[in-house]
Enzyme design. Structure first.
Site, PDB file in Angstrom:
ATOM      1  N   LYS A  42       0.805  -1.238  -0.051  1.00 55.87           N
ATOM      2  CA  LYS A  42      -0.029   0.073  -0.146  1.00 55.87           C
ATOM      3  C   LYS A  42       0.823   1.359  -0.073  1.00 55.87           C
ATOM      4  CE  LYS A  42      -3.321   2.472   2.758  1.00 55.87           C
ATOM      5  NZ  LYS A  42      -4.239   2.585   3.989  1.00 55.87           N
ATOM      6  N   GLU A  66      11.067  -4.358   4.157  1.00 58.12           N
ATOM      7  CA  GLU A  66      10.879  -5.943   3.650  1.00 58.12           C
ATOM      8  C   GLU A  66      10.661  -6.118   2.297  1.00 58.12           C
ATOM      9  OE1 GLU A  66       9.793  -4.564   6.368  1.00 58.12           O
ATOM     10  OE2 GLU A  66       9.694  -5.948   8.090  1.00 58.12           O
ATOM     11  N   GLY A  72      -4.416  -1.654   5.591  1.00 56.73           N
ATOM     12  CA  GLY A  72      -3.786  -2.921   5.087  1.00 56.73           C
ATOM     13  C   GLY A  72      -4.241  -4.086   5.488  1.00 56.73           C
ATOM     14  N   ARG A  73      -4.769  -4.341   6.865  1.00 57.42           N
ATOM     15  CA  ARG A  73      -5.242  -5.589   7.154  1.00 57.42           C
ATOM     16  C   ARG A  73      -6.723  -6.074   6.537  1.00 57.42           C
ATOM     17  NH1 ARG A  73      -4.127  -2.256  11.081  1.00 57.42           N
ATOM     18  NH2 ARG A  73      -5.434  -1.293  12.341  1.00 57.42           N
ATOM     19  N   GLU A  88      -3.346  -6.181  15.441  1.00 52.53           N
ATOM     20  CA  GLU A  88      -3.140  -5.082  15.013  1.00 52.53           C
ATOM     21  C   GLU A  88      -4.257  -4.050  14.958  1.00 52.53           C
ATOM     22  OE1 GLU A  88       0.255  -3.974  11.795  1.00 52.53           O
ATOM     23  OE2 GLU A  88      -1.760  -4.202  10.574  1.00 52.53           O
ATOM     24  N   HIS A 128      -2.601 -32.738  19.444  1.00 50.45           N
ATOM     25  CA  HIS A 128      -1.348 -33.744  19.924  1.00 50.45           C
ATOM     26  C   HIS A 128      -0.344 -32.740  20.499  1.00 50.45           C
ATOM     27  CE1 HIS A 128      -3.371 -37.194  18.671  1.00 50.45           C
ATOM     28  NE2 HIS A 128      -3.903 -36.492  17.866  1.00 50.45           N
ATOM     29  N   LYS A 186      10.219  -0.013  13.539  1.00 57.40           N
ATOM     30  CA  LYS A 186      10.611   0.303  11.909  1.00 57.40           C
ATOM     31  C   LYS A 186      11.715   1.560  12.171  1.00 57.40           C
ATOM     32  CE  LYS A 186       6.212  -0.557   9.461  1.00 57.40           C
ATOM     33  NZ  LYS A 186       5.320   0.052   8.923  1.00 57.40           N
TER      34      LYS A 186
HETATM   35  O1  F6P Z   1       3.806  -3.256   9.810  1.00 61.66           O
HETATM   36  C1  F6P Z   1       2.399  -2.659   9.705  1.00 61.66           C
HETATM   37  C2  F6P Z   1       1.720  -2.769   8.392  1.00 61.66           C
HETATM   38  O2  F6P Z   1       1.826  -1.098   8.394  1.00 61.66           O
HETATM   39  C3  F6P Z   1       0.540  -3.238   8.025  1.00 61.66           C
HETATM   40  O3  F6P Z   1      -0.392  -2.617   8.897  1.00 61.66           O
HETATM   41  C4  F6P Z   1       0.418  -3.444   6.852  1.00 61.66           C
HETATM   42  O4  F6P Z   1      -0.548  -4.400   6.294  1.00 61.66           O
HETATM   43  C5  F6P Z   1       1.949  -3.722   6.428  1.00 61.66           C
HETATM   44  O5  F6P Z   1       2.767  -2.839   7.176  1.00 61.66           O
HETATM   45  C6  F6P Z   1       2.276  -3.733   5.097  1.00 61.66           C
HETATM   46  O6  F6P Z   1       2.235  -2.300   4.514  1.00 61.66           O
HETATM   47  P1  F6P Z   1       2.459  -1.963   3.105  1.00 61.66           P
HETATM   48  O7  F6P Z   1       1.376  -2.521   2.487  1.00 61.66           O
HETATM   49  O8  F6P Z   1       2.248  -0.412   3.082  1.00 61.66           O
HETATM   50  O9  F6P Z   1       3.988  -2.555   2.529  1.00 61.66           O
END
Ligand code: F6P
Length: 543
Positions: free
Chosen positions: A199, A205, A259-260, A345, A376, A504
């Protein structure tokens, strides 16, 4: 005495403490089915929720419903569905329900246009009309994203594996180099399409993995052909273009999609590619049908609301600190991972919407794994541990497999776990069993307490006929709305996530220190970090 509508959230929740709790404790089987919620099974949008093993009485439920009224839950549901700016710290709406409206009800033209693009791209890829370099077929899709840009589509692609008949979709999230490397070593650049899902287009990452993936593509492709192999989904079009993605290959998303909650946006493209556009639409339709139930049903029969209130009861009155989600479905094995982000979150907050510290507990820890695997391993603690952990069982009654015999085993295990948690086994019953199997009185006395289970461990069974795209959409929307309803009761903002920012921020200077050639350049100020940075630098010297 103040009226409910004048009481603060904490005062309202404190009043729960005065209500009788179904006690647990060895041998105490006071739990009475007759006192339970009087309408134990309710259905909506293809799902049936069985509340008959919830630890709640009609009196308690009435109290919870009146708390919901005093928190204006019904009005908040309308604000959510109508796209009001509920995310007050970021001044944004949380209008994910708009993404699953049928086209004839859609007011947001940008959503319709993007859905047409999802259809076009997924159909081209599935019918081999999207050609890569030298007109080679795309056989594999690699989705690079993290958090909401990964967990939702990843979970759904696993859950709908039986519907997957398109190019194979792989998911990469971790910046650990092994995540990408292990996947790419099985693929060929000429037959692979990368989707960069972010987003913000600003997540370290994802950008690191995207850079590595691009390098890998260029080992076989020319610069000119790269555009046939990279798509991006982002609300930051400028950054995606700067990264080098062709503008015509960028699908937009918007600030008002959290995002979620973004699997319903173009972040869901891998689902359409893997399972086909119709299944993707069925998933959205299932979620929409749960939205309608949430928006239109009275709160006393509203599934997300009832589940939310039940958990408020467990957390704020029964002191439940964690909730287990146990899908009795191999295909739903990633559901707990997905729910961890959705629930924690969203509601892992300690200040209310005005920024004041709350004096009541909010979100519990969510965890779980697929049944029967967990039986188990950690179910021991669910049955006999000192914590009372409420459980959500998720149970598709039939399977996509023809093996009815094994499906019956699976269902029997789920029902047995639910029954065992509720009914437990008294010490007397355990001793009698031992005596019946030939143990001496002394032996029976010695082992009785070990074999007894306290019972009174609340659980809810969410069933569906089969795990179809529609039922899955409804299940996800059920949890989304439950989380929202809880946030309203607790007075918190479910749609921001400031807590993830600190880590971060701190990682950048540490990264700079790790990359520094000498020990003292950019040394971190605290001893622990400094020690491990030194160790890292020492270990990688000369490499
Ligand atoms: O680390 C939290 C977050 O902001 C989430 O809310 C989000 O889904 C994720 O990082 C990834 O963010 P992006 O889609 O901006 O890379």
């Amino acid at each position: 005495m103040k009226k409910k509508s004048e009481q603060s959230t904490s005062e309202l929740l404190k009043s729960l403490k005065e209500l009788p709790l179904y006690s647990s404790g060895m041998n105490d089987l006071n739990f009475s089915m007759n006192e339970c919620y009087p309408n134990p099974r309710l259905s909506a949008a293809g799902l049936t929720v069985d509340f008959s093993r919830a630890s709640i009485s009609q009196g308690v439920l009435n109290e919870l419903l009146s708390i919901a009224e005093s928190k204006h839950l019904v009005e908040h549901i309308q604000l959510l569905i109508n796209g009001y700016e509920l995310n007050n710290t970021e001044q944004r709406a949380a209008h994910h329900t708009a993404l699953r409206l049928p086209e004839n009800l859609q007011n947001r033209v940008e959503v319709t246009a993007t859905q047409h693009e999802i259809k076009r791209i997924s159909e081209q890829l599935r019918t081999e009309k999207w050609s890569g370099q030298d007109d080679l077929t795309i056989t594999d899709i690699v989705n690079i994203g993290i958090g909401g840009s990964d967990l939702g589509p990843r979970m759904i692609c696993h859950a709908l594996a039986n519907y997957a008949d398109g190019p194979k979709v792989h998911f990469i999230a971790n910046v650990d180099p092994r995540d990408l490397e292990c996947t790419l070593q099985t693929l060929s650049p000429s037959n692979t399409l990368i989707i960069i899902s972010s987003k913000s287009f600003n997540t370290t990452e994802t950008l690191e993995n995207a850079l590595s993936a691009r390098q890998w593509l260029l080992t076989e492709l020319s610069d000119d052909d790269l555009s046939k192999h990279v798509i991006a989904v982002s609300s930051n079009i400028k950054a995606a273009v700067e990264f080098g993605v062709a503008p015509e290959n960028i699908l937009p998303m918007w600030d008002w999609v959290g995002g979620r909650y973004s699997l319903w946006s173009a972040i869901g493209l891998p689902i359409a590619i893997a399972t086909g556009h119709q299944n993707y639409c069925d998933l959205l339709a299932g979620a929409h049908s749960m939205d309608q139930h949430f928006a239109q049903s009275p709160i006393s029969t509203n599934l997300p609301v009832l589940l939310a209130l039940l958990e408020v009861w467990y957390i704020n009155r029964c002191d439940a600190k964690s909730i287990a989600v146990l899908p009795y479905s191999h295909e739903l094995r990633l559901l707990p991972d997905y729910l961890q982000q959705l629930v924690m979150e969203s509601n892992g907050k300690q200040v209310d919407k005005q920024g004041n510290l709350v004096s009541h507990r909010t979100c519990a820890t969510i965890w779980g794994s697929a049944g029967t695997i967990g039986q188990h391993s950690f179910h021991q603690l669910l049955h006999q541990g000192t914590e009372n952990i409420p459980v959500d069982f998720i149970l598709p009654l039939s399977s996509h497999s023809d093996n009815k015999h094994k499906q019956a085993h699976l269902v029997a295990n789920c029902l047995a776990q639910s029954k065992a948690l509720t009914e437990g086994k008294t010490i007397a019953a355990a001793e009698q069993e031992l005596l019946d199997s030939g143990a001496s009185t002394e032996e029976a006395k010695r082992l009785g307490t070990h074999k007894a289970s306290p019972g009174n461990r609340p659980n809810t069974i969410i069933t569906m006929e089969k795990l179809t795209p529609g039922n899955l959409g409804a299940l996800i929307a059920l949890y989304e709305h439950k989380v929202f309803a809880q946030s309203v009761i607790w007075g918190i903002n479910a749609f921001d996530q400031w807590g993830v920012e600190l880590g971060k921020q701190l990682s950048n200077p540490i990264l700079a220190a790790l990359k520094a050639e000498t020990k003292d350049s950019q040394a971190p100020s605290d001893a622990t970090t400094a020690h491990w940075c030194e160790q890292f630098i020492e270990m990688h010297k000369g490499s």
